[in-house]
Enzyme design. Structure first.
Site, PDB file in Angstrom:
ATOM      1  N   PRO A   1       5.996  -0.342  -1.838  1.00 10.05           N
ATOM      2  CA  PRO A   1       6.962  -1.339  -2.263  1.00 10.05           C
ATOM      3  C   PRO A   1       6.801  -2.709  -1.593  1.00 10.05           C
ATOM      4  O   PRO A   1       6.522  -2.801  -0.406  1.00 10.05           O
ATOM      5  CB  PRO A   1       8.316  -0.724  -1.891  1.00 10.05           C
ATOM      6  N   ASN A   2       6.980  -3.721  -2.410  1.00  5.92           N
ATOM      7  CA  ASN A   2       7.010  -5.135  -2.005  1.00  5.92           C
ATOM      8  C   ASN A   2       5.631  -5.698  -1.687  1.00  5.92           C
ATOM      9  O   ASN A   2       5.498  -6.902  -1.448  1.00  5.92           O
ATOM     10  CB  ASN A   2       7.963  -5.359  -0.812  1.00  5.92           C
TER      11      ASN A   2
ATOM     12  N   ARG B   1       5.858 -13.120   0.195  1.00  8.46           N
ATOM     13  CA  ARG B   1       6.742 -12.325   1.052  1.00  8.46           C
ATOM     14  C   ARG B   1       6.430 -12.559   2.531  1.00  8.46           C
ATOM     15  O   ARG B   1       5.303 -12.269   2.969  1.00  8.46           O
ATOM     16  CB  ARG B   1       6.465 -10.856   0.701  1.00  8.46           C
TER      17      ARG B   1
ATOM     18  N   TYR C   1       2.755 -11.446   6.825  1.00  6.13           N
ATOM     19  CA  TYR C   1       1.737 -10.819   5.968  1.00  6.13           C
ATOM     20  C   TYR C   1       0.672 -11.787   5.460  1.00  6.13           C
ATOM     21  O   TYR C   1      -0.247 -11.367   4.765  1.00  6.13           O
ATOM     22  CB  TYR C   1       2.424 -10.128   4.779  1.00  6.13           C
TER      23      TYR C   1
ATOM     24  N   ASN D   1      -1.238   2.161   2.000  1.00  3.47           N
ATOM     25  CA  ASN D   1      -0.245   1.410   2.768  1.00  3.47           C
ATOM     26  C   ASN D   1       1.095   1.744   2.111  1.00  3.47           C
ATOM     27  O   ASN D   1       1.456   1.147   1.099  1.00  3.47           O
ATOM     28  CB  ASN D   1      -0.528  -0.097   2.711  1.00  3.47           C
TER      29      ASN D   1
ATOM     30  N   ALA E   1       7.363   0.264   3.271  1.00  4.64           N
ATOM     31  CA  ALA E   1       8.604   0.761   3.900  1.00  4.64           C
ATOM     32  C   ALA E   1       8.714   2.288   3.836  1.00  4.64           C
ATOM     33  O   ALA E   1       9.361   2.899   4.696  1.00  4.64           O
ATOM     34  CB  ALA E   1       9.816   0.121   3.231  1.00  4.64           C
TER      35      ALA E   1
ATOM     36  N   ASP F   1       4.229  14.972   2.114  1.00  9.96           N
ATOM     37  CA  ASP F   1       3.982  16.283   1.513  1.00  9.96           C
ATOM     38  C   ASP F   1       2.964  16.206   0.377  1.00  9.96           C
ATOM     39  O   ASP F   1       2.139  17.105   0.218  1.00  9.96           O
ATOM     40  CB  ASP F   1       5.298  16.888   0.987  1.00  9.96           C
TER      41      ASP F   1
ATOM     42  N   GLU G   1      -4.424   5.562   6.618  1.00  8.01           N
ATOM     43  CA  GLU G   1      -3.193   4.755   6.502  1.00  8.01           C
ATOM     44  C   GLU G   1      -3.479   3.336   7.012  1.00  8.01           C
ATOM     45  O   GLU G   1      -4.128   3.181   8.047  1.00  8.01           O
ATOM     46  CB  GLU G   1      -2.128   5.430   7.385  1.00  8.01           C
TER      47      GLU G   1
ATOM     48  N   HIS H   1      -1.722  -0.625   7.729  1.00 11.86           N
ATOM     49  CA  HIS H   1      -0.615  -1.589   7.760  1.00 11.86           C
ATOM     50  C   HIS H   1      -1.183  -2.958   8.084  1.00 11.86           C
ATOM     51  O   HIS H   1      -1.982  -3.088   9.022  1.00 11.86           O
ATOM     52  CB  HIS H   1       0.426  -1.203   8.811  1.00 11.86           C
ATOM     53  N   ILE H   2      -0.765  -3.932   7.301  1.00 11.05           N
ATOM     54  CA  ILE H   2      -1.260  -5.298   7.500  1.00 11.05           C
ATOM     55  C   ILE H   2      -0.780  -5.830   8.853  1.00 11.05           C
ATOM     56  O   ILE H   2      -1.533  -6.427   9.608  1.00 11.05           O
ATOM     57  CB  ILE H   2      -0.758  -6.199   6.335  1.00 11.05           C
ATOM     58  N   SER H   3       0.479  -5.590   9.139  1.00  9.77           N
ATOM     59  CA  SER H   3       1.048  -6.044  10.415  1.00  9.77           C
ATOM     60  C   SER H   3       0.920  -4.947  11.465  1.00  9.77           C
ATOM     61  O   SER H   3       0.620  -3.791  11.124  1.00  9.77           O
ATOM     62  CB  SER H   3       2.528  -6.401  10.221  1.00  9.77           C
TER      63      SER H   3
ATOM     64  N   ARG I   1       6.804  -4.431  16.196  1.00  5.42           N
ATOM     65  CA  ARG I   1       7.951  -4.969  15.447  1.00  5.42           C
ATOM     66  C   ARG I   1       9.215  -4.171  15.773  1.00  5.42           C
ATOM     67  O   ARG I   1       9.346  -3.676  16.882  1.00  5.42           O
ATOM     68  CB  ARG I   1       7.599  -4.974  13.956  1.00  5.42           C
TER      69      ARG I   1
HETATM   70  C1  DQA Z   1       3.758  -2.716   6.238  1.00  5.75           C
HETATM   71  C2  DQA Z   1       4.719  -2.526   7.424  1.00  5.75           C
HETATM   72  C3  DQA Z   1       6.000  -1.848   6.968  1.00  5.75           C
HETATM   73  O1  DQA Z   1       6.870  -1.647   8.068  1.00  5.75           O
HETATM   74  C4  DQA Z   1       6.717  -2.714   5.953  1.00  5.75           C
HETATM   75  O2  DQA Z   1       7.870  -2.073   5.476  1.00  5.75           O
HETATM   76  C5  DQA Z   1       5.818  -3.130   4.840  1.00  5.75           C
HETATM   77  C6  DQA Z   1       4.420  -3.458   5.108  1.00  5.75           C
HETATM   78  C7  DQA Z   1       2.507  -3.497   6.663  1.00  5.75           C
HETATM   79  O3  DQA Z   1       1.562  -3.509   5.867  1.00  5.75           O
HETATM   80  O4  DQA Z   1       2.447  -4.107   7.727  1.00  5.75           O
HETATM   81  O5  DQA Z   1       6.273  -3.291   3.718  1.00  5.75           O
HETATM   82  O6  DQA Z   1       3.334  -1.442   5.816  1.00  5.75           O
END
Ligand code: DQA
Length: 150
Positions: A9-10, A17, A22, A74, A77, A87, A98, A100-102, A107
């Site tokens: 999501p997002n 965003r 990001y 990724n 949230a 699962d 997995e 994560h950009i950040s 955080r």
């Molecule tokens: C994220 C980090 C998550 O905590 C956040 O909810 C995201 C992006 C990242 O790519 O850093 O939507 O997965």
């Protein structure tokens, strides 16, 4: 080798965003970066982005029967909340990395918990878009080793 890149999501709003976290490049820029890299590496790459948990679960389940060798995910949230995605990844048994950009560890406290980490071979965080390429590289080596040992 077929790799599926799933974004939660997002992440369709990348660029607009929270650019301070990001960056200002868009989701389309991310897909292009990955596509160009995979072309060079002779990897077939497929993309899926959804804002819906169940749709992500459905797409992971489909990967069981569509020849997917590896998954880069990724979960955004849903990383911090979704037992259903964990699962699904456990069920399909497809090697998963997995991303994560950040740097989620630097955080808010709630971002430190990742359900997907329990199944992922590796978690890459805080490396921006480059993290996806590192994940693909890792999977490429891991999957070739698996195929060579067959
Ligand atoms: C994220 C980090 C998550 O905590 C956040 O909810 C995201 C992006 C990242 O790519 O850093 O939507 O997965």
């Amino acid at each position: 080798m077929d790799i599926l890149v799933i974004n939660g999501p997002n992440l369709n709003l990348l660029g607009a965003r929270e650019p301070d976290i990001y960056g200002s490049d868009t989701y389309e820029d991310l897909c292009k970066l990955i596509t160009d890299y995979c072309e060079k590496e002779k990897i077939n790459v497929y993309f899926y982005q959804s804002n819906h948990e169940g749709s992500i679960v459905d797409r992971i389940q489909e990967a069981m029967n569509d020849g997917t060798d590896g998954i880069v995910i990724n979960p955004a949230a849903y990383t911090h909340t979704s037992v259903a995605i964990l699962d699904a990844l456990k069920a399909v048994k497809i090697p998963t990395v997995e991303v994560h950009i950040s740097d989620v560890d630097e955080r808010e406290e709630f971002r430190k918990l990742s359900y997907v980490s329990l199944v992922a071979l590796k978690t890459i965080k805080g490396k921006g878009f480059e993290g996806y390429l590192l994940a693909i590289d890792f999977l490429k080596n891991f999957i070739s080793d698996l195929k060579n040992n067959d």
